[in-house]
Scaffold this active site. Sequence first.
Site, PDB file in Angstrom:
ATOM      1  N   LYS A   1       0.852  -1.189   0.000  1.00 55.87           N
ATOM      2  CA  LYS A   1       0.000   0.000   0.000  1.00 55.87           C
ATOM      3  C   LYS A   1       0.886   1.236   0.000  1.00 55.87           C
ATOM      4  O   LYS A   1       2.040   1.197   0.455  1.00 55.87           O
ATOM      5  CB  LYS A   1      -0.901   0.019   1.242  1.00 55.87           C
ATOM      6  CG  LYS A   1      -2.188   0.788   1.053  1.00 55.87           C
ATOM      7  CD  LYS A   1      -3.218   0.019   0.223  1.00 55.87           C
ATOM      8  CE  LYS A   1      -4.520   0.780   0.125  1.00 55.87           C
ATOM      9  NZ  LYS A   1      -5.566   0.021  -0.570  1.00 55.87           N
TER      10      LYS A   1
ATOM     11  N   VAL B   1     -17.177   4.309  -4.410  1.00 56.90           N
ATOM     12  CA  VAL B   1     -17.689   2.961  -4.160  1.00 56.90           C
ATOM     13  C   VAL B   1     -19.049   3.007  -3.466  1.00 56.90           C
ATOM     14  O   VAL B   1     -19.981   2.305  -3.860  1.00 56.90           O
ATOM     15  CB  VAL B   1     -16.687   2.145  -3.318  1.00 56.90           C
ATOM     16  CG1 VAL B   1     -17.290   0.780  -2.941  1.00 56.90           C
ATOM     17  CG2 VAL B   1     -15.388   1.938  -4.087  1.00 56.90           C
TER      18      VAL B   1
ATOM     19  N   GLY C   1     -20.607   7.060   3.881  1.00 53.77           N
ATOM     20  CA  GLY C   1     -19.696   7.396   2.801  1.00 53.77           C
ATOM     21  C   GLY C   1     -20.262   7.010   1.451  1.00 53.77           C
ATOM     22  O   GLY C   1     -20.384   5.820   1.148  1.00 53.77           O
ATOM     23  N   VAL C   2     -20.630   8.004   0.642  1.00 49.65           N
ATOM     24  CA  VAL C   2     -21.172   7.718  -0.689  1.00 49.65           C
ATOM     25  C   VAL C   2     -20.277   8.360  -1.747  1.00 49.65           C
ATOM     26  O   VAL C   2     -20.682   9.235  -2.499  1.00 49.65           O
ATOM     27  CB  VAL C   2     -22.643   8.184  -0.826  1.00 49.65           C
ATOM     28  CG1 VAL C   2     -23.582   7.166  -0.245  1.00 49.65           C
ATOM     29  CG2 VAL C   2     -22.871   9.543  -0.174  1.00 49.65           C
ATOM     30  N   GLY C   3     -19.034   7.885  -1.764  1.00 52.69           N
ATOM     31  CA  GLY C   3     -18.073   8.328  -2.762  1.00 52.69           C
ATOM     32  C   GLY C   3     -18.091   7.387  -3.952  1.00 52.69           C
ATOM     33  O   GLY C   3     -19.134   6.854  -4.338  1.00 52.69           O
TER      34      GLY C   3
END
Length: 350
Positions: free
Chosen positions: A80, A188, A184-186
């Site tokens: 990462k 993905v 979280g509605v980014g």
Amino acid sequence: MSLFEHPDFDQHEQVSFFHDAESGLSAIIAVHNTKLGASLGGCRMWPYANSQEALTDVLRLSKGMTYKAAMAGLPQGGGKAVIIGNPRHDKTQALMYAMGKAVDTFKGQYVIAEDSGISVQDLQYMATQSHHVAGTSAKFAYDGSPADGNPAPSTAYGVYMGVKAAVEHVMNSSLKGKTVAIQGVGHVGLRLARHLHKAGANLIVADIFNEGVEIAKNELGARVVDPQEIHAMEADVFAPCAMGGAINDKSISEIKAPIIAGAANNQLASKQMDKLLLEKNIVYVPDYVINAGGIIDIYHQRNESSAQALRAQLEQIGDTVKNIITRSQTEKKPSEEVANILAEEKFKFS
């Protein structure tokens, strides 16, 4: 605190720090394990409070990628990268060039891909400086739609299959009429919301940014709540799809949903959360199991494959989720502990 004494250091093979004064790059790349193959993992750009916070994140994320690849049956290891900075204000083309040069120092033992704060365009800039960049383009998408290299659609579909499987297994029910609270509605989270809406689920959403929230509200009829309250909503499923640590000492006593299944990495703030969830009879779907769609997509793009083969492997995530839940309930062991055992059998003893 030195690296080797860091609580999240887990026999990582290599951890490198990069600073480029000209571009302003401050980054860390961590390779956790390459026993199954060269490490692959996304690059996250985030305004970390300090380098210690960034180090903690990259150590945990890279380890998670090793387990994710093993559970997905992929011949690759885990790595990462994190860039310290605000992707909305600090990102420049020069910064991405410098990051590409940093990746190239690993000589193929780390392959970089997309994560929070990084776009396909950013990866294309990096790719001018290194051949070890994935996700700059794509040959196909799992559903036959146009593909640009962004693995988010596959990640979201895999998470959807995992949520669907968990509800079927735990509640003996379809998603129709069930309520899912998405934190979280980014890239993905919003795609997951669309899948769930199509399946007949009711949605509650929250995000620190307005774009995805407004779309979910207007397009999908989602109920919008404060980001600080989303975990405590009355729902059938709580789906963390933002940054890590959603299940922590404070939130765990407030979570009402009987199932936790979402796209975020490192959802458990500490190892003890896994056991506490079991004691509270909350079914937790390990994050690295359910959100493996992205690396599955990248693997198929980098090898001879097809949209059909990609879709089939994404849908296997649902079967894996059911298997882990079954073993957890039968053996009375926390679900992440069960998943860890299965993953370690592959990359530690293969």
